[in-house]
Scaffold this motif. Structure first.
Motif, PDB file in Angstrom:
ATOM      1  N   ALA A   2       0.860  -1.185   0.000  1.00  0.00           N
ATOM      2  CA  ALA A   2       0.000   0.000   0.000  1.00  0.00           C
ATOM      3  C   ALA A   2       0.896   1.234   0.000  1.00  0.00           C
ATOM      4  O   ALA A   2       2.048   1.189   0.440  1.00  0.00           O
ATOM      5  CB  ALA A   2      -0.915   0.018   1.221  1.00  0.00           C
TER       6      ALA A   2
ATOM      7  N   GLU B 263      -3.434   2.507  -9.088  1.00  0.00           N
ATOM      8  CA  GLU B 263      -4.503   1.594  -8.698  1.00  0.00           C
ATOM      9  C   GLU B 263      -5.074   0.898  -9.933  1.00  0.00           C
ATOM     10  O   GLU B 263      -4.973   1.429 -11.037  1.00  0.00           O
ATOM     11  CB  GLU B 263      -5.599   2.357  -7.944  1.00  0.00           C
TER      12      GLU B 263
ATOM     13  N   PRO C 177      -2.948  -0.172  -3.705  1.00  0.00           N
ATOM     14  CA  PRO C 177      -3.881   0.717  -2.995  1.00  0.00           C
ATOM     15  C   PRO C 177      -3.187   2.012  -2.578  1.00  0.00           C
ATOM     16  O   PRO C 177      -2.075   1.991  -2.039  1.00  0.00           O
ATOM     17  CB  PRO C 177      -4.275  -0.109  -1.760  1.00  0.00           C
TER      18      PRO C 177
ATOM     19  N   ILE D  28      -3.652   5.589  -0.427  1.00  0.00           N
ATOM     20  CA  ILE D  28      -4.436   6.213   0.637  1.00  0.00           C
ATOM     21  C   ILE D  28      -4.031   7.677   0.745  1.00  0.00           C
ATOM     22  O   ILE D  28      -2.856   7.993   0.949  1.00  0.00           O
ATOM     23  CB  ILE D  28      -4.204   5.500   2.000  1.00  0.00           C
TER      24      ILE D  28
ATOM     25  N   GLN E  64      -6.171   3.108   7.970  1.00  0.00           N
ATOM     26  CA  GLN E  64      -6.816   2.866   6.678  1.00  0.00           C
ATOM     27  C   GLN E  64      -5.926   2.044   5.755  1.00  0.00           C
ATOM     28  O   GLN E  64      -6.406   1.178   5.005  1.00  0.00           O
ATOM     29  CB  GLN E  64      -7.187   4.191   6.018  1.00  0.00           C
TER      30      GLN E  64
ATOM     31  N   ARG F 167      -6.309  -1.513   6.738  1.00  0.00           N
ATOM     32  CA  ARG F 167      -7.616  -2.027   6.315  1.00  0.00           C
ATOM     33  C   ARG F 167      -7.641  -2.325   4.825  1.00  0.00           C
ATOM     34  O   ARG F 167      -8.207  -3.348   4.389  1.00  0.00           O
ATOM     35  CB  ARG F 167      -8.720  -1.022   6.666  1.00  0.00           C
ATOM     36  N   ARG F 168      -7.041  -1.442   4.023  1.00  0.00           N
ATOM     37  CA  ARG F 168      -7.078  -1.631   2.571  1.00  0.00           C
ATOM     38  C   ARG F 168      -6.387  -2.918   2.132  1.00  0.00           C
ATOM     39  O   ARG F 168      -6.692  -3.470   1.075  1.00  0.00           O
ATOM     40  CB  ARG F 168      -6.426  -0.436   1.863  1.00  0.00           C
TER      41      ARG F 168
END
Length: 263
Positions: free
Chosen positions: A65, A86, A90, A92, A211, A214-215
Motif C-alpha cells: 500500500a 490503482e 492501494p 491512501i 486505513q 484495512r485496505r
C-alpha cells in the motif's frame, strides 16, 4: 508486509511512526523530495509531476500500500496517482480531520498551508462535515518549511504568528499539514487559554495508518517482533538514512532505529 509513504519532505514521519507502532514487523518505504519543497506555491501541474515522481519511486519497491502522507499532494495529485497506480497498488490519501473535530462542537480552527487554506477542497470539507460549527481557517506561512529544517526559532515564530490569528475560545485545532503533527505539543501550548479546558488537536497520521492496514486486509499487531526494515528514497534515489533534520523529532528517531533494507 511492506507499507510505503510519500511526502515532499519529513511530514510523512508522523504517519510512518504510527504504522511502525501498529505493525513493527512491517517493512517501511519512505519516499520524499526535500530538494523541491515547498510544493504548495508550485503550479498544480508541477506539483503533480513531483508527487508522481515520489509515488513512482515508492511503487518500484513493490509495497502492499502507498500512503500519500501530504495534504497538499492529496489535494492536487491524489487522483493522478490513483489513476496510474490503482488497482494494483492501494493508494491512501490524507484528509484534514475536520469531521471528527467538528463532531466535538466548535469553535474549530484549521491550521494549514497557505496553498490549502481557503482552497475549494478544504471549503468543501468544511461544508460537508462542519455545517453549523464555527470554523476559522488559519494559514500558517513558513511553518512547514521551518519544521522541515528543524529550525527552532522559525518554528516558534510561525506557531506564534498562527496562534495570534486563532480565536482564543477555540476548542479544537485541525492540523491540516502533516508537518505540523511533528510539533503538535508546541501548537497546543500556543493556543491553550489559561484555566480553560484542554484544546484538542486533530491530526491525520493515526487515521491514514489504520486505513492503509484495512485496505490490505491487515490488522494492528503492536506486539509483533520488531523486524521491519526501512528503505529511504530521496528524490527517487535510495539513501542510507532519512535527512538529518528527521532526527530532531521522536518520530524520526524511532524510524532511524530500523535496520536499513539494504543492510
Amino acid at each position: 508486509m511492506k507499507i510505503a509513504l510519500m511526502d515532499s519532505g519529513i511530514g510523512l514521519l508522523a504517519a510512518a511512526a504510527v504504522v511502525h507502532r501498529l505493525r513493527p514487523d512491517a517493512d517501511l518505504v519512505i519516499s520524499s523530495d526535500p530538494g523541491s519543497m515547498p510544493w504548495g506555491p508550485r503550479t498544480t501541474e508541477d506539483l503533480t509531476e513531483r508527487a508522481l515522481g515520489c509515488a513512482r519511486a515508492a511503487a518500484a519497491q513493490r509495497p502492499d500500500a502507498l500512503i500519500i502522507a501530504c495534504n497538499t499532494a492529496s489535494v492536487h495529485a491524489l487522483a493522478a496517482i490513483r489513476a496510474e497506480l490503482e488497482p494494483e497498488l492501494p493508494v491512501i490519501g490524507t484528509v484534514p480531520a475536520i469531521k471528527p473535530a467538528a463532531a466535538g462542537g466548535g469553535p474549530v480552527a484549521i491550521w494549514a498551508t497557505p496553498a490549502t487554506t481557503g482552497s475549494p477542497y478544504q471549503r468543501g470539507l468544511i461544508h460537508d462535515f462542519a455545517a453549523g460549527v464555527e470554523v476559522t481557517e488559519v494559514a500558517c506561512p513558513g511553518l512547514a518549511d521551518a519544521v522541515e529544517r528543524a529550525d527552532e526559532q522559525a518554528i516558534d515564530a510561525a506557531v506564534a504568528d498562527a496562534a495570534a490569528r486563532t480565536p482564543r475560545d477555540v476548542r479544537a485545532v485541525v492540523l491540516g499539514c502533516t508537518h505540523y503533527e511533528l510539533v503538535a505539543e508546541r501548537i497546543r501550548a500556543a493556543v491553550q487559554p489559561p484555566a480553560a479546558p484542554p484544546v484538542v488537536l486533530h491530526g491525520s497520521a493515526g487515521a491514514v495508518a489504520a486505513q492503509a492496514l484495512r485496505r490490505i486486509g491487515a490488522v494492528p499487531r503492536p506486539e509483533a517482533a520488531a523486524r521491519g526494515r526501512l528503505t529511504v528514497l530521496l528524490g527517487g534515489r535510495e539513501a542510507m538514512e532519512p535527512v538529518p533534520a528527521a532526527l530532531a523529532y521522536p518520530e524520526g528517531r524511532s524510524l532511524a532505529a530500523l535496520v536499513p533494507a539494504g543492510a
